[in-house]
Design a protein around this motif. Structure first.
Motif, PDB file in Angstrom:
ATOM      1  N   PHE A  14     -32.699 -12.126  12.188  1.00  0.00           N
ATOM      2  CA  PHE A  14     -31.358 -12.411  12.690  1.00  0.00           C
ATOM      3  C   PHE A  14     -30.771 -11.112  13.231  1.00  0.00           C
ATOM      4  O   PHE A  14     -30.343 -10.251  12.472  1.00  0.00           O
ATOM      5  CB  PHE A  14     -30.477 -13.001  11.582  1.00  0.00           C
ATOM      6  N   TYR A  15     -30.814 -10.962  14.532  1.00  0.00           N
ATOM      7  CA  TYR A  15     -30.371  -9.734  15.181  1.00  0.00           C
ATOM      8  C   TYR A  15     -29.610 -10.090  16.453  1.00  0.00           C
ATOM      9  O   TYR A  15     -29.680 -11.225  16.941  1.00  0.00           O
ATOM     10  CB  TYR A  15     -31.560  -8.826  15.503  1.00  0.00           C
ATOM     11  N   THR A  16     -28.898  -9.127  16.974  1.00  0.00           N
ATOM     12  CA  THR A  16     -28.133  -9.341  18.189  1.00  0.00           C
ATOM     13  C   THR A  16     -29.065  -9.830  19.295  1.00  0.00           C
ATOM     14  O   THR A  16     -30.086  -9.212  19.566  1.00  0.00           O
ATOM     15  CB  THR A  16     -27.434  -8.043  18.617  1.00  0.00           C
ATOM     16  N   GLY A  17     -28.719 -10.957  19.872  1.00  0.00           N
ATOM     17  CA  GLY A  17     -29.522 -11.546  20.942  1.00  0.00           C
ATOM     18  C   GLY A  17     -30.472 -12.621  20.471  1.00  0.00           C
ATOM     19  O   GLY A  17     -30.982 -13.394  21.278  1.00  0.00           O
ATOM     20  N   SER A  18     -30.709 -12.706  19.172  1.00  0.00           N
ATOM     21  CA  SER A  18     -31.655 -13.721  18.678  1.00  0.00           C
ATOM     22  C   SER A  18     -31.078 -15.129  18.733  1.00  0.00           C
ATOM     23  O   SER A  18     -31.817 -16.099  18.581  1.00  0.00           O
ATOM     24  CB  SER A  18     -32.114 -13.398  17.252  1.00  0.00           C
ATOM     25  N   ARG A  19     -29.787 -15.231  18.982  1.00  0.00           N
ATOM     26  CA  ARG A  19     -29.147 -16.548  19.070  1.00  0.00           C
ATOM     27  C   ARG A  19     -28.875 -16.952  20.523  1.00  0.00           C
ATOM     28  O   ARG A  19     -28.354 -18.028  20.795  1.00  0.00           O
ATOM     29  CB  ARG A  19     -27.849 -16.539  18.277  1.00  0.00           C
ATOM     30  N   GLU A  26     -27.008 -23.985  12.735  1.00  0.00           N
ATOM     31  CA  GLU A  26     -28.122 -24.658  12.072  1.00  0.00           C
ATOM     32  C   GLU A  26     -29.389 -24.602  12.922  1.00  0.00           C
ATOM     33  O   GLU A  26     -30.492 -24.402  12.413  1.00  0.00           O
ATOM     34  CB  GLU A  26     -27.775 -26.114  11.749  1.00  0.00           C
ATOM     35  N   GLU A  27     -29.208 -24.774  14.221  1.00  0.00           N
ATOM     36  CA  GLU A  27     -30.345 -24.721  15.146  1.00  0.00           C
ATOM     37  C   GLU A  27     -30.949 -23.314  15.185  1.00  0.00           C
ATOM     38  O   GLU A  27     -32.160 -23.134  15.251  1.00  0.00           O
ATOM     39  CB  GLU A  27     -29.888 -25.140  16.542  1.00  0.00           C
ATOM     40  N   TRP A  28     -30.092 -22.309  15.138  1.00  0.00           N
ATOM     41  CA  TRP A  28     -30.542 -20.919  15.137  1.00  0.00           C
ATOM     42  C   TRP A  28     -31.396 -20.637  13.899  1.00  0.00           C
ATOM     43  O   TRP A  28     -32.506 -20.120  13.996  1.00  0.00           O
ATOM     44  CB  TRP A  28     -29.326 -20.017  15.186  1.00  0.00           C
ATOM     45  N   VAL A  29     -30.878 -21.012  12.741  1.00  0.00           N
ATOM     46  CA  VAL A  29     -31.614 -20.798  11.492  1.00  0.00           C
ATOM     47  C   VAL A  29     -32.936 -21.555  11.522  1.00  0.00           C
ATOM     48  O   VAL A  29     -33.988 -21.001  11.182  1.00  0.00           O
ATOM     49  CB  VAL A  29     -30.754 -21.215  10.275  1.00  0.00           C
ATOM     50  N   PRO A  71     -30.329  -6.273   8.033  1.00  0.00           N
ATOM     51  CA  PRO A  71     -30.219  -7.293   9.076  1.00  0.00           C
ATOM     52  C   PRO A  71     -29.634  -6.724  10.360  1.00  0.00           C
ATOM     53  O   PRO A  71     -28.995  -5.667  10.339  1.00  0.00           O
ATOM     54  CB  PRO A  71     -29.258  -8.313   8.464  1.00  0.00           C
ATOM     55  N   GLY A  72     -29.840  -7.430  11.442  1.00  0.00           N
ATOM     56  CA  GLY A  72     -29.217  -7.061  12.702  1.00  0.00           C
ATOM     57  C   GLY A  72     -27.742  -7.403  12.719  1.00  0.00           C
ATOM     58  O   GLY A  72     -26.984  -6.887  13.532  1.00  0.00           O
ATOM     59  N   TYR A  73     -27.340  -8.305  11.834  1.00  0.00           N
ATOM     60  CA  TYR A  73     -25.938  -8.680  11.674  1.00  0.00           C
ATOM     61  C   TYR A  73     -25.527  -8.299  10.274  1.00  0.00           C
ATOM     62  O   TYR A  73     -26.144  -8.708   9.301  1.00  0.00           O
ATOM     63  CB  TYR A  73     -25.738 -10.192  11.825  1.00  0.00           C
ATOM     64  N   LYS A  74     -24.482  -7.513  10.142  1.00  0.00           N
ATOM     65  CA  LYS A  74     -23.964  -7.138   8.835  1.00  0.00           C
ATOM     66  C   LYS A  74     -22.865  -8.098   8.419  1.00  0.00           C
ATOM     67  O   LYS A  74     -22.163  -8.656   9.258  1.00  0.00           O
ATOM     68  CB  LYS A  74     -23.367  -5.719   8.856  1.00  0.00           C
ATOM     69  N   ILE A  75     -22.726  -8.284   7.125  1.00  0.00           N
ATOM     70  CA  ILE A  75     -21.603  -9.026   6.557  1.00  0.00           C
ATOM     71  C   ILE A  75     -20.670  -7.990   5.975  1.00  0.00           C
ATOM     72  O   ILE A  75     -21.064  -7.186   5.132  1.00  0.00           O
ATOM     73  CB  ILE A  75     -22.075 -10.010   5.456  1.00  0.00           C
ATOM     74  N   ASN A  76     -19.450  -7.985   6.449  1.00  0.00           N
ATOM     75  CA  ASN A  76     -18.467  -7.019   5.982  1.00  0.00           C
ATOM     76  C   ASN A  76     -17.492  -7.699   5.048  1.00  0.00           C
ATOM     77  O   ASN A  76     -17.006  -8.784   5.324  1.00  0.00           O
ATOM     78  CB  ASN A  76     -17.713  -6.415   7.163  1.00  0.00           C
ATOM     79  N   ARG A  77     -17.226  -7.032   3.941  1.00  0.00           N
ATOM     80  CA  ARG A  77     -16.257  -7.554   2.989  1.00  0.00           C
ATOM     81  C   ARG A  77     -14.862  -7.428   3.548  1.00  0.00           C
ATOM     82  O   ARG A  77     -14.528  -6.452   4.195  1.00  0.00           O
ATOM     83  CB  ARG A  77     -16.360  -6.805   1.676  1.00  0.00           C
ATOM     84  N   GLY A  78     -14.057  -8.441   3.224  1.00  0.00           N
ATOM     85  CA  GLY A  78     -12.663  -8.335   3.635  1.00  0.00           C
ATOM     86  C   GLY A  78     -12.180  -9.436   4.472  1.00  0.00           C
ATOM     87  O   GLY A  78     -12.624 -10.386   4.859  1.00  0.00           O
TER      88      GLY A  78
END
Length: 78
Positions: A14-19, A26-29, A71-78
């Motif tokens: 899961f990285y920038t551009g993979s979607r 759901e389709e992406w996953v 991951p190519g996408y980070k989850i940020n708290r907040g």
């Protein structure tokens, strides 16, 4: 809980551009799992994800698992 190597590999897909060209999350996953994981890998990934999503873990713990896998996408708290 130690994250299996197979899950780290999955998260790395899961990285920038993979979607690009995919509208629904759901389709992406589904496309990542279908095209990038063998049945042997899925046999490790599924029980681990089932455990993570069982409701036993806080959002912070889930974020830590995701972010620790580089991951190519980070989850940020907040």
């Amino acid at each position: 809980m130690k994250t299996p190597f197979e899950v780290d590999q999955l998260i790395g897909c899961f990285y920038t551009g993979s979607r690009d060209g995919i509208d629904a999350l759901e389709e992406w996953v589904e496309s990542v799992v279908r095209f990038h994981r063998s049945e042997k890998q899925k046999a490790v990934i599924k029980p681990y994800l089932d455990e993570l999503l069982s409701g036993k873990y806080s959002d912070v713990q889930l974020e830590d698992v995701w972010n620790s896998a580089s991951p190519g996408y980070k989850i940020n708290r907040g």
